[in-house]
Structure formats: C-alpha cells, structure tokens
Enzyme design. Structure first.
Site, short mmCIF file in Angstrom:
data_model
loop_
_atom_site.label_atom_id
_atom_site.label_comp_id
_atom_site.label_asym_id
_atom_site.label_seq_id
_atom_site.Cartn_x
_atom_site.Cartn_y
_atom_site.Cartn_z
N LYS A 75 13.65 3.22 -3.10
CA LYS A 75 12.16 3.68 -3.17
C LYS A 75 12.13 5.22 -3.20
O LYS A 75 12.58 5.77 -2.06
CB LYS A 75 11.35 2.90 -2.31
N SER A 150 3.45 -1.40 -3.37
CA SER A 150 3.84 -0.35 -3.98
C SER A 150 5.09 0.00 -4.28
O SER A 150 5.57 0.66 -4.98
CB SER A 150 3.26 0.85 -2.97
N SER A 174 3.74 -3.90 0.63
CA SER A 174 4.42 -3.38 -0.51
C SER A 174 6.02 -3.84 -0.64
O SER A 174 6.51 -3.44 -1.65
CB SER A 174 4.44 -1.81 -0.26
N1 GLN Z 1 -1.34 -2.22 -0.95
C1 GLN Z 1 -1.52 -1.71 0.35
C2 GLN Z 1 -2.10 -0.36 0.21
O1 GLN Z 1 -2.44 -0.07 -1.02
C3 GLN Z 1 -0.25 -1.56 0.94
C4 GLN Z 1 0.73 -0.71 0.32
C5 GLN Z 1 1.92 -0.53 1.23
O2 GLN Z 1 2.33 -1.49 2.01
N2 GLN Z 1 2.44 0.68 1.27
O3 GLN Z 1 -2.27 0.18 1.07
#
Ligand code: GLN
Length: 488
Positions: A75, A150, A174
């Site tokens: 990532k 994400s 994420s």
């Molecule tokens: N969707 C969650 C957020 O927007 C989690 C994102 C993540 O785990 N990086 O913060």
C-alpha cells in the site's frame, strides 16, 4: 494462482524461476491495470533485480525462505527508500522517502519481490478508494463498483491475481472491509504486533499494518514475516512470534472446546439481508466444525463509530500538520509569505475528505471543546474495550459480518460521508480496542458480489484466530472462486 507454499516448491525444485514468476506477474499487471487501477507505481526494475538475486541463491544451492521470490504489492502509505510514496495525495505527489519502513525492510530481507505501491483513499481516509487523488480502483467482481477502502488497491491486486500477497494498513477497517468487498482474506493484527515505523501516520493509536492474501495460510505466512518487536516504533510489543502458518490445522481440535460468540448488536438494522444470511450460514459451519456458539452482547459496540470519528480525525489533524510544503511535497510558489504558502499549498494539496477530517479533529481538540468531544470519545473507547473484555471471559473468538453491505456502486456514497462511514461500523470497534481480527470470504450475494465474515480475537491471539479462520476456509469453497473482471 498457486499458494505461497506451491510457489516456494516450484522455486526450490527449479520448475520455475523467480524471474519467470515475476515476469508473468508483471505482464498480468500490465494487462489488467487499465481496467482495475490497483497500482499507483510499479517497481518493475526493483522486482526483477530481487527475483534475480533469489534465482542466484537457488542456483548456488543456498536455502531460501518461504517468501523468497514471491511477488507482492505494498500500500502506498508505507515508505520505501528511493521509491515514490504518495499516500494517494497530491500533497505528496513527488515525495521519495529517504528511508525504509520496517515492514518493507523485513520483506526485502526475506527475499520477497516488491511489485509496486497500491492505490488507497488519500492518507487512508475512506472506505471505497474513491478518495484517492489519482483515480479510483475498480472492484474485479464488477468494475462499476468500489473496491472498498482504504487499502482498495492491495485488496484488488490480490483478488485479481495481480499479486499473490499484499500489505495494507487498517485504522478503522481498511484491510478487512476491502478484503470483504473483494473476496479475499485480510487481517488486522493486535495493535503493536507489527511495526508502524515508516507507515505514514493517519491515527497513530489505531493504525496497524497487516496482510492480504487469497488464503488464510498465505496470510499467516506474510504476518509471520512482518510481525515482531521493533525499537523504532515506541508502541511495538516485545513478544515472541509463533510460526502462525505451522500452527494451522484443517479442523478444530476436538478437545479444544472452542467457544465462539456472535455479536448480537451487529445483526440490527442496516445489515443487508443477504449478508446476514451468509454470515449466519458461516456460523453454522463453525458449529458443525465443533465450536460451541453463544450469542454475546457488546452493548456499546454501536458507539464505536461516533467515538472513532472524534478520535481518528483528532489524531489525523495533528499528524497532518507536518505537510507544510517546506521540506518536501507540493509547494505553492506564488504565495507572498510563509503563512500564505502553508495555506495555499494545503488548500491545493489535500482532498475534500482529508480537509473535512483536519477540520473535525482541530475542532474536537480545541480549547473548550476538548472535554466535550475528545475526552468523552476516549471514555467511550474504554467502555467499548470493557465490553470486549467481558465478552472474552465467556468466549475465545467473536464473529460478525465484516461490512454491512457488499460492494456498492462507484459514486453512490461520495456525496454522503455518513453513509460512507457506516461501511466500517463493524470493523471500527476492533481498532478502538486494539484487538486482532480477520475477514474471510463466506459467500456471494445474488449479484455475485463477495461477502466477508469477521473473526475477532483476544489480544495477541492471532494464532487461534488464524486457526479458526483456516478451519472455516478449508471446509468451504469460497476462496476458489475467481472474479469476472467485467462490468455488470
Ligand atoms: N474508513 C475508515 C476511515 O475512513 C477507516 C480507514 C482506515 O482504516 N484507514 O477512517
């Protein structure tokens, strides 16, 4: 695509070379990227160099580890020295880190072949990878749908066989949510098990790096390679790392009397009926495997989401203050003075969601509001953790859906941040409590979209969690399914 053990066997038996595997993988990436857009940067030269080094070792009769010569994706919020790291943000468009993250350093040492950096929601803020500053990633089961986020790029790379393995980061879901939406295995380890050194910080008390794979065993192998104490991360835990993959068994031990708790609160309104049905069927499979099933209440589970959207933006607002255009990244050259330069650069460089989070966090932390928001959210966090603690007095593992729905259409939730946030309703409490959890495929809805089962474990019980996930996976067929790579 072959499992990691199979690829390893092919390599040591000299049936295939690391260069051949890497070349084929890079060709597949070239072919699929125009449709999927999982990658932001492909490191073909580095990959070939690493593959050659492994082949030389094999030719010299040296022993190689399980990950040597295995291609994988990372990532794009983990720093790799000399390789662009953007966090999918315009503000870091030209940033080339001068140092290496611990996880990628460990991967390089294990002889893994790094294919490139994958797409994400900007600074890992989002649930669909639509917040990327460089375009969205498409779901390989239906290209008109989102990948989840994400870590959408990593999930799609693994689901579409662009890479057998990938790394993601999970702050509120994420890794698990995109794994669920793309039909792969995704795991968030215990907070502190995997070093965060070199991971670009979003919300430091929640961030954790973990594996994506097509099977639990492959995920266990990758976790074993990246886990373990690192003095460069102050929150890193000094613990022995078991050989997770070796501990896997196709069945539960009959004497283990495994107790599994179903989190009652996750079956309320908002849960898609088909997701509910498949998750309930999965729980029956666990029961047939010999687990004792109990319904468990975690009364404050639902407050995870509001608490998270105070805590995570608060930490983010502090972490993101460093993007000031002075040392690296984007800079607005037309500004007349320093403050103007900060303002203009940040206005241009950050996307809408990131700005929203910075404002939310700055507000929540400001004098006069701190007690009402941030402090209160931290208290809620403790209560959520206590609910898990009492649940784990009664059971060994908890289960629930990973996400309330399957992959939604691109654009469907971009104008409604609250709807988007709800996608992580069931993953967020796990981060707040610092627990390990894994999402495994548990079926498909009527549109052929994957559904994920979330298994949550006690702190540092990745071994048990992976055993349960593996036994479930081995008694089902979901992980053999391949995505259509078409628009529906
Ligand atoms: N969707 C969650 C957020 O927007 C989690 C994102 C993540 O785990 N990086 O913060």
């Amino acid at each position: 695509m072959a499992s990691i053990r199979e690829l390893h066997k092919q390599l040591v038996r000299k049936e295939r070379s690391a260069v051949e595997i890497t070349t084929e993988t890079l060709e597949r990436i070239q072919k699929l990227e125009p449709q999927l857009h999982s990658f932001l940067h492909i490191t073909a030269d580095l990959a070939m160099e690493q593959a050659k080094a492994v082949d030389q070792k094999i030719a010299a009769g040296e022993e190689i580890g399980l990950l040597a010569g295995i291609p994988m994706a990372v990532k794009d919020n983990m720093c790799m020295q000399g390789i662009p790291t953007t966090c999918a943000s315009r503000i870091l468009e030209n940033f080339v880190p001068p140092y290496e993250s611990t996880v990628t350093e460990r991967l390089r040492e294990s002889g893994a072949v790094i294919l490139g950096k994958t797409n994400l929601d900007e600074f890992a803020m989002g649930s669909s990878t639509e917040n990327s500053g460089f375009g969205r990633t498409c779901n390989p089961w239906d290209l008109s749908r989102v990948s989840g986020g994400s870590s959408g790029g990593s999930a799609v790379a693994v689901a579409s066989e662009e890479a057998p393995l990938a790394l993601g980061s999970d702050t509120g879901g994420s890794i698990r949510q995109p794994a669920s939406l793309c039909g792969v295995v995704g795991m968030k380890p215990t907070y502190g098990l995997v070093s965060r050194f070199g991971l670009v910080a979003y919300a430091s008390s929640l961030d954790q790096i973990g594996p994506f794979a097509r099977s639990v065993e492959d995920a266990a192998i990758l976790l074993g390679a990246i886990a373990g104490y690192d003095p460069r991360d102050a929150t890193s835990l000094k613990v022995e790392i078991p050989d997770y993959a070796k501990l896997l068994r196709p069945n539960f031990h009959p004497k283990a009397r495994l107790r599994i708790g179903v989190i009652k609160e996750t079956f309320g309104s908002g849960l898609d009926a088909q997701v509910e049905e498949k998750v309930k069927t999965a729980i029956e499979v666990l029961q047939q495997l010999g687990a004792e099933i109990q319904v468990i209440s975690c009364p404050r589970f639902g407050y995870g989401l509001p608490a998270y959207y105070i805590i995570a933006p608060s930490e983010a607002s502090a972490n993101l203050a460093r993007y000031d255009a002075v040392r690296y990244g984007l800079r607005d050259e037309k500004a007349e003075n320093l403050v103007e330069m900060y303002k203009k650069t940040r206005a241009e460089g950050f996307g809408t969601e990131v700005k929203r989070r910075i404002m939310l966090g700055t507000y929540a932390l400001s004098a006069g509001y701190y007690d009402a928001y941030y402090l209160k959210a931290q208290k809620v966090r403790t209560l959520i953790k206590q609910d898990f603690d009492s649940a784990f007095e009664k059971v060994d593992v908890l289960v629930c859906p990973t996400s309330p729905t399957t992959a939604f259409k691109a654009g469907e939730k971009t104008d409604d941040p609250l709807q988007m946030y709800l996608s992580d309703l069931m993953t967020i409490p796990v981060n707040l409590a610092g627990l390990p959890a894994v999402s495994v495929p548990c079926g498909f809805d009527q549109d052929g979209l994957p559904i994920g089962l979330q298994l949550i474990g006690k702190v540092l019980r990745e071994d048990l969690l992976l055993q349960v996930a593996h036994a479930y996976e081995q008694s089902t067929e979901w992980h053999f399914q391949k995505p259509t790579l078409k628009q529906k």
